[in-house]
Write a protein that holds these residues in place. Structure first.
Motif, PDB file in Angstrom:
ATOM      1  N   ARG A 169       0.832  -1.195   0.000  1.00 18.45           N
ATOM      2  CA  ARG A 169       0.000   0.000   0.000  1.00 18.45           C
ATOM      3  C   ARG A 169       0.871   1.251   0.000  1.00 18.45           C
ATOM      4  NH1 ARG A 169      -3.882  -0.391   4.843  1.00 18.45           N
ATOM      5  NH2 ARG A 169      -5.169   0.913   3.519  1.00 18.45           N
ATOM      6  N   ASP A 170       1.830   1.258  -0.892  1.00 17.47           N
ATOM      7  CA  ASP A 170       2.846   2.305  -0.841  1.00 17.47           C
ATOM      8  C   ASP A 170       3.374   2.565  -2.252  1.00 17.47           C
ATOM      9  OD1 ASP A 170       5.043   3.880  -0.397  1.00 17.47           O
ATOM     10  OD2 ASP A 170       5.904   2.657   1.190  1.00 17.47           O
ATOM     11  N   VAL A 171       3.016   3.711  -2.816  1.00 18.75           N
ATOM     12  CA  VAL A 171       3.511   3.995  -4.166  1.00 18.75           C
ATOM     13  C   VAL A 171       4.984   4.409  -4.161  1.00 18.75           C
ATOM     14  CG1 VAL A 171       1.285   4.612  -5.199  1.00 18.75           C
ATOM     15  CG2 VAL A 171       2.661   6.388  -4.133  1.00 18.75           C
ATOM     16  N   GLN A 172       5.492   4.808  -2.998  1.00 17.92           N
ATOM     17  CA  GLN A 172       6.910   5.166  -2.942  1.00 17.92           C
ATOM     18  C   GLN A 172       7.792   3.994  -3.347  1.00 17.92           C
ATOM     19  OE1 GLN A 172       8.129   8.114  -2.298  1.00 17.92           O
ATOM     20  NE2 GLN A 172       6.643   9.244  -1.109  1.00 17.92           N
ATOM     21  N   MET A 207      -2.650   1.212   9.744  1.00 16.35           N
ATOM     22  CA  MET A 207      -3.466   2.187   8.994  1.00 16.35           C
ATOM     23  C   MET A 207      -4.903   1.693   8.961  1.00 16.35           C
ATOM     24  SD  MET A 207      -1.404   3.460   5.694  1.00 16.35           S
ATOM     25  CE  MET A 207      -0.874   1.960   4.896  1.00 16.35           C
ATOM     26  N   PRO A 292      -0.038  -5.045 -14.007  1.00 16.37           N
ATOM     27  CA  PRO A 292       0.877  -3.939 -13.712  1.00 16.37           C
ATOM     28  C   PRO A 292       1.651  -4.155 -12.408  1.00 16.37           C
ATOM     29  CG  PRO A 292      -1.434  -3.254 -13.471  1.00 16.37           C
ATOM     30  CD  PRO A 292      -1.438  -4.612 -14.090  1.00 16.37           C
ATOM     31  N   GLU A 293       1.117  -4.999 -11.522  1.00 14.13           N
ATOM     32  CA  GLU A 293       1.792  -5.251 -10.255  1.00 14.13           C
ATOM     33  C   GLU A 293       2.891  -6.296 -10.393  1.00 14.13           C
ATOM     34  OE1 GLU A 293      -1.509  -5.573 -10.620  1.00 14.13           O
ATOM     35  OE2 GLU A 293      -2.437  -3.980  -9.420  1.00 14.13           O
ATOM     36  N   THR A 297      -1.623 -12.947 -14.447  1.00  9.49           N
ATOM     37  CA  THR A 297      -3.023 -12.520 -14.531  1.00  9.49           C
ATOM     38  C   THR A 297      -3.883 -13.606 -15.172  1.00  9.49           C
ATOM     39  OG1 THR A 297      -2.092 -10.376 -15.015  1.00  9.49           O
ATOM     40  CG2 THR A 297      -4.459 -10.570 -15.214  1.00  9.49           C
TER      41      THR A 297
ATOM     42  N   MET B   1      -5.809  -8.753 -16.560  1.00 10.15           N
ATOM     43  CA  MET B   1      -5.846  -7.310 -16.287  1.00 10.15           C
ATOM     44  C   MET B   1      -6.062  -7.075 -14.802  1.00 10.15           C
ATOM     45  SD  MET B   1      -8.083  -4.233 -17.788  1.00 10.15           S
ATOM     46  CE  MET B   1      -9.103  -5.191 -18.859  1.00 10.15           C
ATOM     47  N   SER B   2      -5.417  -6.092 -14.292  1.00  5.36           N
ATOM     48  CA  SER B   2      -5.593  -5.849 -12.854  1.00  5.36           C
ATOM     49  C   SER B   2      -6.943  -5.194 -12.599  1.00  5.36           C
ATOM     50  CB  SER B   2      -4.489  -4.948 -12.318  1.00  5.36           C
ATOM     51  OG  SER B   2      -4.856  -3.592 -12.480  1.00  5.36           O
ATOM     52  N   VAL B   4      -7.507  -2.644 -10.769  1.00  3.68           N
ATOM     53  CA  VAL B   4      -7.401  -1.193 -10.817  1.00  3.68           C
ATOM     54  C   VAL B   4      -7.473  -0.688 -12.250  1.00  3.68           C
ATOM     55  CG1 VAL B   4      -6.004   0.766 -10.091  1.00  3.68           C
ATOM     56  CG2 VAL B   4      -5.997  -1.322  -8.747  1.00  3.68           C
ATOM     57  N   ARG B   6      -9.178  -1.624 -14.574  1.00  3.70           N
ATOM     58  CA  ARG B   6     -10.532  -1.575 -15.118  1.00  3.70           C
ATOM     59  C   ARG B   6     -11.322  -0.393 -14.606  1.00  3.70           C
ATOM     60  NH1 ARG B   6     -11.433  -6.967 -13.766  1.00  3.70           N
ATOM     61  NH2 ARG B   6     -10.375  -8.348 -15.204  1.00  3.70           N
ATOM     62  N   LEU B  62      -4.743   7.885   2.879  1.00  4.41           N
ATOM     63  CA  LEU B  62      -4.959   6.728   3.743  1.00  4.41           C
ATOM     64  C   LEU B  62      -5.032   7.145   5.204  1.00  4.41           C
ATOM     65  CD1 LEU B  62      -2.253   4.493   2.083  1.00  4.41           C
ATOM     66  CD2 LEU B  62      -4.705   4.122   1.917  1.00  4.41           C
ATOM     67  N   ARG B 118       2.841   7.822   1.036  1.00  4.67           N
ATOM     68  CA  ARG B 118       2.775   6.579   0.292  1.00  4.67           C
ATOM     69  C   ARG B 118       1.624   6.568  -0.702  1.00  4.67           C
ATOM     70  NH1 ARG B 118       2.389   1.696   3.378  1.00  4.67           N
ATOM     71  NH2 ARG B 118       4.295   2.343   4.391  1.00  4.67           N
ATOM     72  N   PHE B 119       0.868   7.643  -0.719  1.00  7.16           N
ATOM     73  CA  PHE B 119      -0.244   7.696  -1.676  1.00  7.16           C
ATOM     74  C   PHE B 119       0.105   8.595  -2.861  1.00  7.16           C
ATOM     75  CE2 PHE B 119      -4.595   7.649  -3.081  1.00  7.16           C
ATOM     76  CZ  PHE B 119      -5.115   6.504  -2.521  1.00  7.16           C
ATOM     77  N   GLY B 120       1.221   9.311  -2.754  1.00  5.01           N
ATOM     78  CA  GLY B 120       1.664  10.143  -3.865  1.00  5.01           C
ATOM     79  C   GLY B 120       1.041  11.528  -3.909  1.00  5.01           C
TER      80      GLY B 120
END
Ligand code: SF4
Ligand code: SF4
Ligand code: SF4
Lengths: 345, 278
Positions: A169-172, A207, A292-293, A297, B1-2, B4, B6, B62, B118-120
Motif C-alpha cells: 500500500r505504498d507507491v513510494q 493504517m 501492472p503489479e 493474470t 488485467m488488474s 485497478v 478496469r 490513507l 505513500r499515496f503520492g
C-alpha cells in the motif's frame, strides 16, 4: 501421457502435485530450492493463521502426499530455462547445478509464489542497520524456537512494536496492493508472544486492520484476551535512543492527532508480498500475461482463477497475487483438475 | 488485467460541466463569520477546488500520518500536513477558511511530507496553493502573519535572495537552537562549520549577496509581473507593492542609462556588435 509439470514446491504446488498424483497422472514437480515447502519452510513459520496450528501440522501432510509416490518425479534445486510449445504440450529445459535436461510435458501448473518485500528498501525503518529491527518472517523463526530475544544483546525485550504495511500500500516503493496477510500474521505473533510472555508489551501500529472475514476473531481476541495494543498511525522513522540501545519509533497517532515518540526494545516490520523472481521468469518463458503489479493474470479471475488463457498453462497460489495458505491449497486443487483435463483432452 | 486498470482513470483536467460550475459546498457556519467573510470563504473554496493543481496534488489519503511524522512544523506547532491534506480533500468552505487563517503559515515548505507520502500526494504543493489564495484575497490574517516579513519580501522580490552565510549566527537565528550556536553537545556544530557547509557559489556575505546585476533584478521582477505574483501582493499590501515598483523603476532607469552609454561607446567602434536588450 507425458507428465504434467508443476513449477514450485510451496503450498500451492504441493497441493496441485498431490491431487494430480491421486488422479494417477504422472507429475514432474520442479523446485528451485533444495527443499520443498516454499516460504513457510524457508522462514520456519510458527503457528499459521487462521487456526493457529503449527506450520508443520499443515505442511507435513502435504509433503507426505507427494513424497515416495510412483506418479511423482521430484526435481529439487532445479530451474526452468526454456519452454517451447509442441504438438502435445511443451518441451522444457530443466537445469540443476551444471546439467540441463529436456523433457516433454503435457501441461504446466505455475505455482511460483511470492517473495517477501525486502524491508531495507524502506530505509527510514533502519532494517539491516539496527539489529533489533526485524522482519516479521525472522520473528516467525524466533517464536517457533521460543527464543524471542534482542539480536543486539540477546536480552528478552520488554516492549515490541509491529509496523504493518511495510512495502505494501505504498507507491513510494511501487507496491500499491495490500498483502492480505500482514495484519493477521502480526497480530498472531503478538498473541503468541503474549501467551508465553505476558510481561512483554505488544503494540501494533496500523493504517487499517485487515483481518478479513472470519479472521476478525483473531483481532478481537488479541485485545480481549491478550491485551495487544493498537495505535492508529504509521511509524515514519526509527532511530536509536541517545546513549542507549533502545529504538525510538516516531509517528503520528492519527486518532489523537498527536505526534508520538515511543521507545521499543524490538521493532517488527510486516513486510509485504511481491511477485517471486520465479514468477517473473515463468511469465517470460510461457508468455503469460502479467498485470501492472507483476503478478500473473488469470484470463477470468472470477470464473476461472487458475486458467492463464494460454492453452495448457495454469496458475496456483500467490503467483497471481497475495494469498493465504488455505487459498493457495484450494487453487492447487483447481489447477490440478484443469491441467488434468487439458492433458487428457 | 488488474482490478485497478478496469476502473475509470482519473483525469487531471476538469470535465466541461465542472469547468462551468466548479464544485461548491454549503457553508456550515460552525464559527462566527461576517457576511463578507462568508462570501470570501465561499469564493476561495470554489477557486481552490477548481484549481487544476488541486486535482493533480490531492490524489486521495490513507490517513496514515506518515507525512506528519517527518514534518518539522508539526513538532513545534499545532499543525499537521495530514490535516491539511484532509481539509484540501474533504473540508468544506469554513474548514478551509479556518486553516487558511494561520495554520498554513506554519509549514516551511521543506517537502518532507511529499517524500514520505505513500499515496503520492503533493501536500506541500497544496499548502502553497492555499497560501496563494490567502495572499491573492488579501486576508486580514495573512496580512498580519506576513507583516514582519516585509524586509525579507522586499529583498526576495528585488534581488532574489535574502540570506547569506555570514548571517548564520545565534543573534539572527535564535530558533536554530544549539545547532547554530555551536554549544550543542551531540553535534558539535558551530556557526563556522555551518558556513563552510554552504556551497562556495553561494558563499556570499550579506553585502555581496544582495548585490545582484541590474539585469537579474529586472528579469526576476518581470517574472513576478508576468506570473501575477505582483498582482497577488497588491491585494495584500498595496504600499509594499508600490515601494517594490519604485525600486524596480529606479533599476530600470539605471539599466536604460547603461544601455545608452554602451550604445554610445559602440557607435565609436567597428567590428562585431553584441546586442543589448531588456
Ligand atoms: S494485510 Fe494488513 S499489513 Fe498487509 S498490506 Fe493489508 S493492511 Fe497492510
Ligand atoms: S513541506 Fe510543510 S507540511 Fe510538508 S513536511 Fe515540510 S513543513 Fe511539514
Ligand atoms: S502520508 Fe499521504 S496518505 Fe498518509 S496521511 Fe499524509 S497525505 Fe495521507
Amino acid at each position: 501421457m507425458n507428465p504434467i509439470l508443476v513449477l514450485g514446491g510451496g503450498p500451492a504446488g504441493l497441493s496441485a502435485t498431490a491431487e494430480l498424483a491421486s488422479l494417477g497422472a504422472p507429475t514432474l514437480l520442479v523446485e528451485r530450492e533444495s527443499y520443498l515447502g516454499g516460504n513457510p519452510k524457508r522462514w520456519h513459520y510458527s503457528l499459521l493463521a487462521p487456526d493457529l496450528r503449527p506450520a508443520e501440522e499443515v505442511m507435513d501432510p502435504l509433503l507426505e502426499r507427494v513424497t515416495g509416490r510412483p506418479e511423482v518425479e521430484l526435481r529439487l534445486g532445479t530451474t526452468l530455462t526454456k519452454a517451447e510449445r509442441t504438438a502435445t504440450g511443451f518441451s522444457v529445459a530443466l537445469r540443476s547445478a551444471d546439467t540441463t535436461v529436456t523433457r516433454e510435458v503435457s501441461a504446466v501448473v505455475l505455482a511460483t509464489g511470492f517473495d517477501h518485500f525486502d524491508s531495507r528498501r524502506k530505509f527510514e525503518y533502519g532494517y539491516g542497520r539496527y539489529p533489533d529491527v526485524l522482519d516479521f518472517k525472522e520473528l516467525e523463526g524466533m517464536i517457533h524456537d521460543d527464543k524471542v530475544l534482542r539480536p543486539s544483546d540477546g536480552r528478552p525485550p520488554k516492549r515490541i512494536a509491529w509496523i504493518l504495511c511495510v512495502g505494501s500500500r505504498d507507491v513510494q516503493v511501487g507496491n500499491p496492493w495490500c498483502c492480505r496477510m500482514g495484519c493477521a500474521v502480526s497480530i498472531k505473533q503478538a498473541v503468541e508472544i503474549r501467551q508465553k510472555h505476558p510481561e512483554i508489551d505488544a503494540y501494533v501500529y496500523y493504517m487499517d486492520i485487515r483481518t478479513y472475514g472470519l479472521w476478525e476473531d483473531l483481532y478481537w481476541k488479541s485485545m480481549q484476551e491478550y491485551g495487544v495494543k493498537f495505535i492508529r498511525g504509521r511509524i515514519g522513522q526509527v532511530t536509536v535512543a541517545e546513549g542507549g540501545s533502545r529504538l525510538i519509533a516516531t509517528g503520528e497517532d492519527t486518532i489523537l492527532s498527536r505526534p508520538t515518540e515511543v521507545p521499543f526494545d524490538m521493532i517488527v516490520l510486516a513486510s509485504g508480498m511481491e511477485p517471486g523472481t520465479g514468477t517473473k521468469q515463468a511469465a517470460e518463458l510461457f508468455g503469460v500475461p502479467v498485470g501492472p503489479e507483476g503478478f500473473l493474470t488469470p484470463r477470468l479471475s472470477d470464473l476461472n482463477p487458475v486458467d492463464s488463457g494460454i492453452p495448457g498453462v495454469f496458475f496456483a497460489g500467490a503467483a497471481t497475487g497475495p494469498k493465504a495458505i488455505p487459498d493457495a491449497v484450494t487453487e492447487g486443487m483447481g489447477a490440478a483438475l484443469r491441467a488434468f483435463q487439458y492433458a487428457r483432452r | 488485467m488488474s482490478i485497478v486498470a478496469r476502473l475509470p482513470r482519473r483525469t487531471l483536467s476538469l470535465t466541461e460541466e465542472e469547468e462551468a460550475a466548479p464544485p461548491t459546498m454549503e457553508l456550515t457556519g460552525r464559527r462566527r463569520m461576517t457576511a463578507e467573510e462568508r462570501g470570501t470563504a465561499a469564493t476561495i473554496f470554489q477557486e481552490f477546488r477548481a484549481d487544476r493543481r488541486h486535482r493533480e496534488f490531492v490524489v486521495g489519503c490513507l490517513n496514515c500520518g506518515e507525512c506528519t511524522t517527518g514534518c518539522p512544523a508539526a513538532r513545534f506547532y499545532d499543525f499537521s500536513p495530514r490535516e491539511m491534506l484532509q481539509i484540501a480533500q474533504n473540508g468544506d468552505a469554513t474548514t478551509l477558511w479556518d486553516a487558511m487563517q494561520e495554520k498554513i503559515w506554519a509549514c516551511c515548505q521543506c517537502y518532507t511530507c511529499n517524500m514520505r507520502c505513500r499515496f503520492g500526494n503533493d501536500i506541500a504543493g497544496i499548502i502553497s496553493v492555499m497560501r496563494e489564495l490567502s495572499v491573492s484575497h488579501g486576508l486580514e490574517s495573512t496580512r498580519r502573519t506576513l507583516a514582519p516579513f516585509g524586509r525579507s519580501l522586499t529583498l526576495l522580490m528585488t534581488v532574489g535572495t535574502q540570506v547569506a552565510s555570514d548571517m548564520i549566527q545565534p543573534d539572527f537565528f535564535r530558533d536554530w537552537g544549539p545547532f547554530a550556536t555551536g554549544s550543542d553537545k551531540v553535534w558539535q556544530v558551530s556557526a563556522e562549520v555551518m558556513r563552510k557547509a554552504i556551497p562556495s557559489d553561494v558563499l556570499q556575505t550579506t553585502r555581496s549577496s544582495w548585490e545582484v546585476s541590474v539585469q537579474t533584478s529586472l528579469e526576476l521582477f518581470r517574472i513576478y509581473e508576468e506570473t501575477g505574483v505582483l498582482d497577488m501582493l497588491r491585494g495584500l499590501d498595496p504600499d509594499l507593492t508600490e515601494m517594490l515598483i519604485d525600486i524596480i523603476e529606479e533599476r530600470r532607469e539605471e539599466f536604460v542609462e547603461a544601455r545608452e552609454r554602451f550604445q554610445d561607446q559602440l557607435a565609436g567602434q567597428t567590428g562585431p556588435v553584441t546586442t543589448f536588450s531588456g
